[in-house]
Motif scaffolding. Structure first.
Motif, PDB file in Angstrom:
ATOM      1  N   PHE A  27      44.898  28.805  24.873  1.00  0.00           N
ATOM      2  CA  PHE A  27      43.419  28.777  25.371  1.00  0.00           C
ATOM      3  C   PHE A  27      42.885  30.346  26.077  1.00  0.00           C
ATOM      4  O   PHE A  27      43.793  30.560  27.355  1.00  0.00           O
ATOM      5  CB  PHE A  27      43.268  27.651  26.244  1.00  0.00           C
ATOM      6  N   LYS A  28      42.008  30.567  26.633  1.00  0.00           N
ATOM      7  CA  LYS A  28      41.294  31.700  27.212  1.00  0.00           C
ATOM      8  C   LYS A  28      40.761  31.134  28.792  1.00  0.00           C
ATOM      9  O   LYS A  28      40.253  30.578  29.278  1.00  0.00           O
ATOM     10  CB  LYS A  28      40.002  32.194  26.992  1.00  0.00           C
ATOM     11  N   PHE A  29      42.229  31.368  29.340  1.00  0.00           N
ATOM     12  CA  PHE A  29      41.870  30.889  30.518  1.00  0.00           C
ATOM     13  C   PHE A  29      40.617  31.293  31.672  1.00  0.00           C
ATOM     14  O   PHE A  29      40.395  30.022  32.454  1.00  0.00           O
ATOM     15  CB  PHE A  29      43.031  31.614  31.528  1.00  0.00           C
ATOM     16  N   ASP A  30      40.202  32.615  31.367  1.00  0.00           N
ATOM     17  CA  ASP A  30      38.964  33.017  32.555  1.00  0.00           C
ATOM     18  C   ASP A  30      37.962  31.739  31.766  1.00  0.00           C
ATOM     19  O   ASP A  30      36.751  31.289  32.951  1.00  0.00           O
ATOM     20  CB  ASP A  30      38.371  33.646  32.288  1.00  0.00           C
ATOM     21  N   ASP A  31      38.304  30.818  31.169  1.00  0.00           N
ATOM     22  CA  ASP A  31      36.554  30.193  30.509  1.00  0.00           C
ATOM     23  C   ASP A  31      36.697  29.000  31.137  1.00  0.00           C
ATOM     24  O   ASP A  31      35.925  27.939  30.820  1.00  0.00           O
ATOM     25  CB  ASP A  31      36.583  29.910  29.157  1.00  0.00           C
TER      26      ASP A  31
END
Length: 120
Positions: A27-31
């Motif tokens: 998954f998109k870690f920063d989100d």
């Protein structure tokens, strides 16, 4: 596939330190926000700390304040929990989990846990 893998648990004497790691993928870690939780035998799971990846804001349970530090290496998609001045009551299985956007959201994905045992 979303994966959260904890490591770094072990046996330590009271007053000692451990650093737990939570490696995230899929998954998109920063989100997301990544939280650390723990569950001791016979007790309910409790939140320990959380970091919101978008801005690095951190949260701590009262039991963790002043002793534990959560941090994140976004390049490695990894969150750490540095635990100092450990006490026998910190003994538990520690889990990391992810929530979309903020620490106040529901945590949907969980790791398998890592055992921390603090001897007196």
């Amino acid at each position: 596939e979303v994966q959260l893998v904890e490591s770094g648990g072990g046996l330590v004497q009271a007053g000692g330190s451990l650093r737990l790691s939570c490696a995230a993928s899929g998954f998109k870690f920063d989100d997301y926000a990544i939280g650390w939780f723990r569950q001791a035998p016979g007790k309910e799971r409790e939140g320990v700390s959380c970091i919101r990846e978008s801005d690095g804001r951190t949260y701590y349970a009262d039991s963790a304040k002043g002793r534990f530090t959560i941090s994140s290496d976004n390049a490695k998609n990894t969150v750490y929990l540095q635990m100092n001045s450990l006490k026998p009551e910190d003994t538990a299985v520690y889990y990391c989990a992810s929530a979309y956007s903020d620490c106040a959201e529901n945590f949907h994905f969980w790791g398998q846990g890592t055992q921390v045992t603090v001897s007196s």
